[in-house]
Design an enzyme around this catalytic site. Structure first.
Site, PDB file in Angstrom:
ATOM      1  N   THR A 175      47.959  52.701  33.879  1.00 36.47           N
ATOM      2  CA  THR A 175      46.725  52.933  34.682  1.00 36.47           C
ATOM      3  C   THR A 175      46.410  54.431  34.618  1.00 36.47           C
ATOM      4  O   THR A 175      47.268  55.393  34.675  1.00 36.47           O
ATOM      5  CB  THR A 175      46.875  52.290  36.155  1.00 36.47           C
ATOM      6  OG1 THR A 175      47.263  51.055  36.114  1.00 36.47           O
ATOM      7  CG2 THR A 175      45.736  52.611  37.214  1.00 36.47           C
ATOM      8  N   ARG A 203      44.499  37.547  36.224  1.00 35.61           N
ATOM      9  CA  ARG A 203      45.029  38.236  37.145  1.00 35.61           C
ATOM     10  C   ARG A 203      44.518  39.370  37.766  1.00 35.61           C
ATOM     11  O   ARG A 203      43.868  40.029  37.128  1.00 35.61           O
ATOM     12  CB  ARG A 203      46.337  38.710  36.748  1.00 35.61           C
ATOM     13  CG  ARG A 203      47.261  39.469  37.680  1.00 35.61           C
ATOM     14  CD  ARG A 203      47.170  40.742  37.358  1.00 35.61           C
ATOM     15  NE  ARG A 203      48.232  41.667  37.989  1.00 35.61           N
ATOM     16  CZ  ARG A 203      48.480  42.793  38.097  1.00 35.61           C
ATOM     17  NH1 ARG A 203      47.657  43.630  37.269  1.00 35.61           N
ATOM     18  NH2 ARG A 203      49.144  43.745  38.733  1.00 35.61           N
ATOM     19  N   GLY A 205      45.035  43.032  39.783  1.00 36.78           N
ATOM     20  CA  GLY A 205      46.072  43.762  40.519  1.00 36.78           C
ATOM     21  C   GLY A 205      45.388  44.542  41.581  1.00 36.78           C
ATOM     22  O   GLY A 205      44.377  44.358  42.259  1.00 36.78           O
ATOM     23  N   ASP A 206      46.215  45.681  41.632  1.00 39.39           N
ATOM     24  CA  ASP A 206      45.610  46.502  43.025  1.00 39.39           C
ATOM     25  C   ASP A 206      44.375  47.725  42.628  1.00 39.39           C
ATOM     26  O   ASP A 206      43.879  48.166  43.695  1.00 39.39           O
ATOM     27  CB  ASP A 206      47.014  47.421  43.208  1.00 39.39           C
ATOM     28  CG  ASP A 206      47.360  48.454  42.144  1.00 39.39           C
ATOM     29  OD1 ASP A 206      47.433  48.130  41.050  1.00 39.39           O
ATOM     30  OD2 ASP A 206      47.746  49.678  42.389  1.00 39.39           O
ATOM     31  N   THR A 225      49.518  54.015  41.013  1.00 35.06           N
ATOM     32  CA  THR A 225      49.861  53.113  39.879  1.00 35.06           C
ATOM     33  C   THR A 225      51.040  52.716  40.006  1.00 35.06           C
ATOM     34  O   THR A 225      52.162  53.308  40.645  1.00 35.06           O
ATOM     35  CB  THR A 225      49.841  54.232  38.840  1.00 35.06           C
ATOM     36  OG1 THR A 225      50.432  53.653  37.582  1.00 35.06           O
ATOM     37  CG2 THR A 225      50.588  55.675  39.058  1.00 35.06           C
ATOM     38  N   GLY A 226      51.266  51.697  39.231  1.00 39.94           N
ATOM     39  CA  GLY A 226      52.624  51.107  39.334  1.00 39.94           C
ATOM     40  C   GLY A 226      52.488  49.621  39.509  1.00 39.94           C
ATOM     41  O   GLY A 226      51.461  49.107  39.131  1.00 39.94           O
ATOM     42  N   GLY A 228      51.153  46.521  40.683  1.00 36.77           N
ATOM     43  CA  GLY A 228      49.997  46.323  41.416  1.00 36.77           C
ATOM     44  C   GLY A 228      50.343  45.119  42.643  1.00 36.77           C
ATOM     45  O   GLY A 228      49.923  45.663  43.834  1.00 36.77           O
TER      46      GLY A 228
HETATM   47  N1  ASP Z   1      48.797  49.138  39.197  1.00 39.10           N
HETATM   48  C1  ASP Z   1      48.271  48.423  37.615  1.00 39.10           C
HETATM   49  C2  ASP Z   1      48.658  46.946  37.870  1.00 39.10           C
HETATM   50  O1  ASP Z   1      49.394  46.353  38.482  1.00 39.10           O
HETATM   51  C3  ASP Z   1      49.288  48.718  36.465  1.00 39.10           C
HETATM   52  C4  ASP Z   1      49.765  50.230  36.652  1.00 39.10           C
HETATM   53  O2  ASP Z   1      49.672  50.814  37.266  1.00 39.10           O
HETATM   54  O3  ASP Z   1      50.518  50.362  35.679  1.00 39.10           O
HETATM   55  O4  ASP Z   1      47.424  46.360  37.572  1.00 39.10           O
END
Ligand code: ASP
Length: 306
Positions: A175, A203, A205-206, A225-226, A228
């Site tokens: 992200t 799907r 995510g966040d 980021t991470g 989600g």
């Molecule tokens: N947060 C993002 C998601 O889960 C992925 C990411 O930040 O790497 O879609």
């Protein structure tokens, strides 16, 4: 009336990220240098815009577009693959001055999702749009479209083939996000992603969920980021903003929220009404950079890089 301190005139600041994750220390030198060079180049664009007096909202959109177009990062070109080998993109943008926001999800052909999120915010009464309806909205707005394969990169394909597309995993860097404070003290945030490698088609995510992966108000602007699902469960971005009232500082509020989440969940960039941006992560690394009116400008990947 705002309860937050008013910033000094000209006290702009910006932070960007190109994703947090298990970024190995032995990242090939060539990829490491290419990522750092991309971060430096894109940060410099944001710096110039803010120093020229651009509004934070315009800056986060413009800089997020550059990060989306940069194939090193998992947003726009360079997005990860869904379980069935396609790309589904999501993005959000929020204006801390007016509280307006927009987000898009499950896009397959829009080159710059962040700009479609901005158009949704500016031109419609809605805050989120997804899938076929979002693609139709893109038709109406005449934004640039590309074939889904245009988002492919050899690096993401190799990553996808390595995990076999079975369990969705957090790739080594992901992200993208931008937070900015402009000369007038306005705050804004934008986040954009291809999601998680091997995710189920459809799907969400966040990233496109306001208050989870992205948030801006008159006290701070936040981009996450991470993993989600965890950022959604913890309403991470919103809790960082509301936590400011009790935590005292932005870094304490971020620490409080991240430390209540699973280990190595990811990272956050944020900017408040004054002071330098805060960039914090619990994963192995986070592609990131920040700059402010004091002349400071830095990019980094792991903890001990300055
Ligand atoms: N947060 C993002 C998601 O889960 C992925 C990411 O930040 O790497 O879609």
């Amino acid at each position: 009336m705002s309860t937050h301190p008013q910033p000094d005139p000209g006290d702009w600041a910006i932070a960007i990220h190109g994703g947090a994750g298990a970024i190995p220390r032995d990242l090939p030198e060539e990829r490491k240098e290419a990522c750092l060079a991309a971060l430096r180049r894109i940060l410099a664009s944001g710096r110039r815009l803010l120093a020229d007096g651009a509004a934070a909202l315009d800056v986060v959109e413009a800089v997020a577009r550059l990060l989306e177009d940069e194939p090193m990062f998992n947003a726009g070109r360079g997005a990860v693959f869904t379980r069935d080998g396609r790309h589904e993109l999501e993005a959000s943008i929020m204006d801390g001055v007016t509280g307006r926001c927009g987000s898009v999800s499950n896009l397959e052909t829009v080159r710059n999702p962040v700009s479609l999120a901005r158009l949704l915010m500016d031109r419609t009464p809605h805050v989120m749009i997804a899938g076929a309806g979002a693609e139709r909205f893109a038709d109406d707005m005449g934004v640039e479209r590309v074939h889904n394969e245009w988002f492919d990169t050899p690096h993401r394909r190799e990553e996808f083939e390595r995990v076999g597309g079975f369990d969705p995993v957090l790739q080594e860097g992901s992200t993208i996000g931008v937070v900015a404070r402009d000369e007038a003290g306005g705050l804004a945030a934008a986040t954009s992603t291809g999601g998680m490698n091997g995710k189920m088609p459809g799907r969400v995510g966040d990233t496109p969920i306001h208050g989870a992966g992205n948030w801006a108000d008159d006290g701070c602007a936040v981009s996450c980021t991470g993993h989600g699902e965890e950022f959604v469960r913890h309403a991470a971005a919103l809790r960082i903003a509301t936590g400011l009232g009790t935590a005292g500082t932005l870094s304490e509020s971020i620490h409080d929220v991240l430390s209540g989440m699973p280990a190595e969940v990811g990272g956050v960039i944020a900017v408040g009404t004054e002071g330098p941006p805060v960039l914090s992560f619990t994963s192995q690394g986070m592609y990131r950079g920040c700059a402010d009116a004091s002349g400071r400008s830095t990019v980094a990947i792991w903890e001990d890089m300055t």
